[in-house]
Design an enzyme around this catalytic site. Structure first.
Site, PDB file in Angstrom:
ATOM      1  CG  ASP A   1      -7.169  -3.900   7.442  1.00 22.59           C
ATOM      2  OD1 ASP A   1      -6.834  -4.006   6.241  1.00 22.59           O
ATOM      3  OD2 ASP A   1      -7.194  -2.809   8.035  1.00 22.59           O
TER       4      ASP A   1
ATOM      5  CG  ASP B   1      -2.094  -2.415   5.536  1.00 24.43           C
ATOM      6  OD1 ASP B   1      -0.893  -2.721   5.402  1.00 24.43           O
ATOM      7  OD2 ASP B   1      -2.471  -1.249   5.692  1.00 24.43           O
TER       8      ASP B   1
ATOM      9  CD  GLU C   1     -11.324  -0.237   3.985  1.00 25.22           C
ATOM     10  OE1 GLU C   1     -10.934   0.318   2.952  1.00 25.22           O
ATOM     11  OE2 GLU C   1     -12.522  -0.467   4.219  1.00 25.22           O
TER      12      GLU C   1
ATOM     13  CD  GLU D   1      -3.001  -1.045   2.250  1.00 27.41           C
ATOM     14  OE1 GLU D   1      -3.499   0.028   2.591  1.00 27.41           O
ATOM     15  OE2 GLU D   1      -3.251  -2.126   2.800  1.00 27.41           O
TER      16      GLU D   1
ATOM     17  CE1 TYR E   1      -2.349  -2.415   8.932  1.00 26.46           C
ATOM     18  CE2 TYR E   1      -4.223  -3.670   9.738  1.00 26.46           C
ATOM     19  CZ  TYR E   1      -3.693  -2.709   8.905  1.00 26.46           C
ATOM     20  OH  TYR E   1      -4.523  -2.031   8.045  1.00 26.46           O
TER      21      TYR E   1
ATOM     22  CG  HIS F   1      -8.591 -11.486  14.871  1.00 24.75           C
ATOM     23  ND1 HIS F   1      -9.507 -10.688  15.511  1.00 24.75           N
ATOM     24  CD2 HIS F   1      -9.191 -11.915  13.744  1.00 24.75           C
ATOM     25  CE1 HIS F   1     -10.628 -10.652  14.810  1.00 24.75           C
ATOM     26  NE2 HIS F   1     -10.451 -11.382  13.735  1.00 24.75           N
TER      27      HIS F   1
ATOM     28  NE  ARG G   1      -6.489   1.719   9.933  1.00 25.45           N
ATOM     29  CZ  ARG G   1      -5.428   2.187   9.293  1.00 25.45           C
ATOM     30  NH1 ARG G   1      -4.522   1.336   8.820  1.00 25.45           N
ATOM     31  NH2 ARG G   1      -5.251   3.486   9.120  1.00 25.45           N
TER      32      ARG G   1
END
Length: 916
Positions: free
Chosen positions: A82, A80, A84, A7, A303, A350, A305
């Site tokens: 997640d 990433d 998104e 990203e 990470y 997680h 988020r």
């Protein structure tokens, strides 16, 4: 060779070093496609077909990937870990398929929770395919947000002038803030008294005990409700004899909190560091992407988020090793601590937010990052390490005391707590939003039957207080408790509420603005279901089920759209009088607070016969008299915003006008007014004579709330420009003033913007001279409030100063010769010298000179052509955004799955996008 897509460019550079020459790593710069901000982007009549657009920046990124794929052995998507990130990978594949660039090429998806060589190598050995269930959850969420925003916001604009937008999660979060404001306004304080006895033991030690009972009955906090009762208790206690009834000491343990999730990180950073959620996430992003340490670029945290609290086994072992080395074996539990939480959200990563290497102590990391990142890293490190430390051991002591006065028995209690072993508290203690007083004092030694001496008895009057306003931390916590939104969205939601001027920050608390309260009142009255907490939480649960492949994403949209479209249609015949009546009732305590004399707060103070009511004007809401136009009384929405607290001492013939007082020099009235471009202060009144000079006016600086403007502040604004200093060389004055682009200082024809923390009314001589001298040395265009920019350092080869500035087309970096626009994913506050050098080098390689934002200019030309071609397909203004778009609009490019369409994005933004 294989092509890897990530990203961010910083991440790409680091991973390229890890993987070596057999891989080419490219950055997508975030999302490359989005739904166009216009009618028909999501079409419910075509089974929620979504029209995606590839903007100019995204098109360039795709072209770079296409060029790299020529002759490549495969494509690896490493965005990433997640929802998104999964969606970005899906968009990349869809865009490449549209260009027929990956036909027959192997495509792999890899994820890593930390940017370290070990984590990346492990991920590359365990590839998978794109998780379509996560993509579907993203599509459903994006479609829902679009359908709510682009159908509900126009209703607000028509029925409630001054409103900006509504959103699926944003409006519910705003309701929480507004409801708390309503609770505060309607709160009735209740009197109560406390009685505290200061007593002395037989050994001469002094301690305090509180009244807890009398005559065999327990006395609660509010039971002594008046001064007479308190005086009676005090009289009896002053005559009583005191004796220890019982002493009870109990051991207790306090356990450490788990390592951070996204939500708890935002909360603690707000409490302990004073950082807003958006600020926290920007700093965390930098720590995740990493810095160069010892010649190697490494990510410093995992990470950020996530909703998980568990840690990888090797991370736990790492933390335990640090605890043993730094604090000793006494602070190390016999077995590792494991934390778990029922994940509400399968769409997030997680593992907890933690350092990638626990041995990197905060003091060693501070040399490589800025102050804000250093503080956040220290917070994450201490929380993580503390989570694996031994529990604190406490002793809680309770002493019951009997006061005897004749046949009467009055009971008092003293409590104390001492830390026998600090355990994790030696390193970290979790913050609280609204801490209550906790008696942590050590009580002196006593035993049952000991006589006590009275030193004094104190009775104190108290009044119950309303619930406190939400801080950003406590609002995030409450949203998480209710299941509203998801951790990765909280920062954006709070920022949107502030950007829309629905709330403001005051003493670190969120205060609902009148505009926000009107929007919430309107939605509660006419779209109540869609701002209910349970409904929003249930919808999030449905989206989680989509991400777990339990239900079809279009089914969720069908169920939602059926009722929502009916609710939108039901407002077509809604009359303004119905809206005003509903708002008058719902916001009555705010608009018409009770008067001290008990008279009707809605009686017009000017004519005495009319009834005050909410009115809607061109620039928003105000309060006016029902006898208009005979009675021209008006005031601002909140009665306490008017001089005289709404007693009618001010008012006038114009809505949104507040008289602040008279100018002591001219005797003319000073007023605060609502204007087309925002609130402003004015000296005197406009004359009907066209030849007469216009009254002096001054806009309000950004961040200054109209409710905080008094006569003194207004006169200081009207006195601008003011002389701040004299130039050290020319001797000419340096002036501070407000301009079209904000506050600035001026020396002759040289202008310099004030910084974010500068106040145009308070800026001093030294700061003003520094800004002007820096601007003179840095050069740049002349004109009002020209941006002096932020220095990033010097070019290592040319020695030229590298500066980041704000330009007409957005932020850019420059060396004085070449300007390079910043990508949308990179904020001006976040860019560092290495990134700036890369952007300038890329611009020079493309043949660019000193032209600002060339990419955006090109995009504008493209937009003009595209708009002209698509003009015939434009949907009628009154048609809901969800209705079927005109034929041909969505036919430019069809994606393989699900039904989506790709179109070239016009760079010129529509009015709807600006508002929504």
């Amino acid at each position: 060779m294989k092509v890897v897509v990530v990203e961010s460019p910083a991440k790409a550079k680091t991973i390229n070093k890890y993987l070596g020459r057999d891989y080419e790593v490219l950055a997508s710069f975030g999302h490359i496609r989005d739904l166009p901000a216009k009618d028909g982007s999501v079409d419910p009549e075509a089974d929620f077909r979504m029209l995606w657009e590839l903007d100019d920046r995204g098109s360039k990124r795709v072209s770079e990937i296409v060029r790299a794929l020529k002759g490549a052995d495969g494509l690896i998507l490493a965005t990433d870990p997640d929802r998104e990130g999964e969606a970005i990978s899906w968009h990349v594949v869809e865009a490449l398929n549209a260009r027929k660039a990956i036909k027959g090429m192997p495509i792999e998806r890899v994820t890593f929770n930390a940017i370290t060589k070990a984590a990346v190598d492990t991920a590359m050995r365990n590839p998978r395919q794109i998780d379509q269930a996560l993509v579907d959850a993203y599509l459903a969420r994006r479609a829902l947000d679009y359908l709510v925003g682009f159908n509900l916001s126009p209703v607000l604009w028509r029925k409630l002038p001054g409103a900006r937008s509504a959103g699926r999660v944003q409006s519910v979060a705003l309701r929480l803030v507004c409801e708390r404001e309503r609770e505060i306004e309607t709160f009735k304080p209740r009197e109560y008294w406390s009685l505290v006895a200061t007593l002395v033991t037989q050994d001469g030690a002094v301690f305090e005990a509180r009244l807890v009972g009398a005559d065999g009955k327990r006395i609660q906090r509010l039971d002594v409700g008046n001064g007479e009762d308190a005086a009676a208790f005090k009289r009896d206690l002053e005559l009583a004899t005191f004796q220890v009834g019982s002493v009870e000491a109990k051991p207790a343990k306090r356990h450490p909190a788990p390592p951070f999730t996204t939500s708890t990180l935002q909360q603690e950073a707000s409490r302990k560091l004073g950082m807003a959620p958006a600020q926290t996430m920007r700093a965390a992003q930098k720590l995740y992407e990493g810095v160069e340490i010892g010649g190697e670029t490494v990510g410093l945290i995992t990470y950020m988020r996530t909703d998980g609290v568990d840690m990888a086994p090797e991370a736990i072992a790492d933390a335990r090793r640090v605890i043993g080395n730094e604090y000793g074996e006494r602070y190390l539990p016999s077995v590792p601590r494991r934390y778990s939480v029922k994940a509400k959200n399968a769409q997030e990563a997680h593992e907890a937010v933690r350092p990638t290497d626990m041995s990197r102590l905060p003091k060693s990391v501070a040399r490589y990052v800025d102050a804000e990142q250093a503080k956040l890293y220290d917070l994450i490190w201490t929380r993580t390490v503390a989570s694996q430390m031994e529990s604190a051991e406490l002793e809680r002591t309770t002493v019951d005391i009997v006061a005897s006065v004749g046949p009467r028995r009055i009971e008092l209690r003293a409590t104390g707590q001492v830390v026998k072993f600090d355990g994790f508290l030696t390193l970290y203690q979790e913050g609280k939003d609204d801490e209550e007083d906790e008696d942590g004092k050590r009580l002196p030694p006593m035993k049952a039957g000991d006589a006590l001496k009275r030193e004094r008895i104190v009775s104190t009057q108290h009044f119950t207080e309303p619930p406190p306003r939400f801080s950003e931390a406590s609002l995030v916590k409450r949203m998480e408790e209710l299941g509203i939104g998801r951790p990765s969205t909280y920062a954006a939601v709070l920022q949107t509420l502030r950007d829309r001027e629905y709330v403001r920050i005051e003493k670190k608390r969120l205060v609902a603005e009148d505009k926000g309260r009107l929007v919430t009142g309107f939605l509660e009255s006419f779209f109540k279901r869609y701002v209910e907490y349970d409904f929003t939480a249930d919808l999030e649960t449905q989206l989680d089920r989509v991400s777990n492949a339990e239900i079809d994403w279009r089914e969720v949209l069908r169920d939602f759209w059926k009722d929502f479209s009916a609710a939108i249609s039901g407002t077509k015949e809604l009359r303004v009088t119905e809206v005003l009546d509903a708002l008058n009732d719902l916001l009555g305590a705010h608009i018409f607070p009770e008067k001290a004399d008990g008279s009707n707060p809605r009686t017009c103070p000017t004519c005495g016969s009319g009834q005050l009511s909410l009115k809607l004007g061109k620039f928003g809401a105000f309060v006016g008299c029902s006898n208009y136009p005979e009675c021209k009384y008006t005031r601002q929405l909140a009665a306490n915003a008017v001089e005289g607290e709404g007693d009618g001492t001010s008012g006038g013939g114009q809505p949104g006008t507040r008289v602040l007082g008279d100018d002591p020099v001219t005797g003319m009235p000073v007023t605060l007014r609502d204007g087309r471009f925002g609130p402003f202060v004015q000296l005197g009144e406009a004359s009907t004579d066209k030849e007469a000079p216009k009254p002096k006016r001054s806009s309000l600086p950004k961040g200054l709330s109209p409710s905080d403007v008094d006569l003194e502040k207004a006169l200081r604004l009207l006195a601008l420009p003011r002389e701040v200093a004299r130039h050290p060389e020319s001797g000419e004055p340096i002036l501070a003033n407000l301009g079209r682009f904000g506050p600035y200082v001026q020396h002759g024809k040289m202008y310099a913007n004030l910084g974010r923390d500068d106040d145009v009314l308070e800026i001093g001589a030294n700061r003003a001279i520094d800004l002007i001298v820096a601007k003179e040395q840095g050069g740049g265009r002349r004109g009002p409030a020209s941006d002096p920019g932020r220095s990033l350092g010097n070019h290592p080869e040319t020695g030229k100063a590298i500066v980041v500035k704000s330009g007409k087309y957005g932020p850019y970096v420059t060396d004085g010769t070449t300007n390079a626009t910043l990508p949308k994913t990179l904020a001006a506050d976040d860019i560092a010298l290495p990134q700036a050098l890369e952007l300038i080098a890329a611009r020079e390689a493309a043949g660019g000179g000193k032209k600002k934002a060339p990419a955006r200019k090109t995009a504008t030309k493209t937009a003009t052509k595209t708009t002209a071609k698509a003009g015939a397909a434009k949907a009628p203004a009154k048609k809901p955004a969800g209705t079927k778009a005109a034929a041909g609009t969505a036919a430019k490019s069809t994606a393989t799955a699900p039904k989506t369409t790709t179109a070239k994005k016009p760079a010129a933004k529509t009015a709807a996008r600006k508002k929504a």
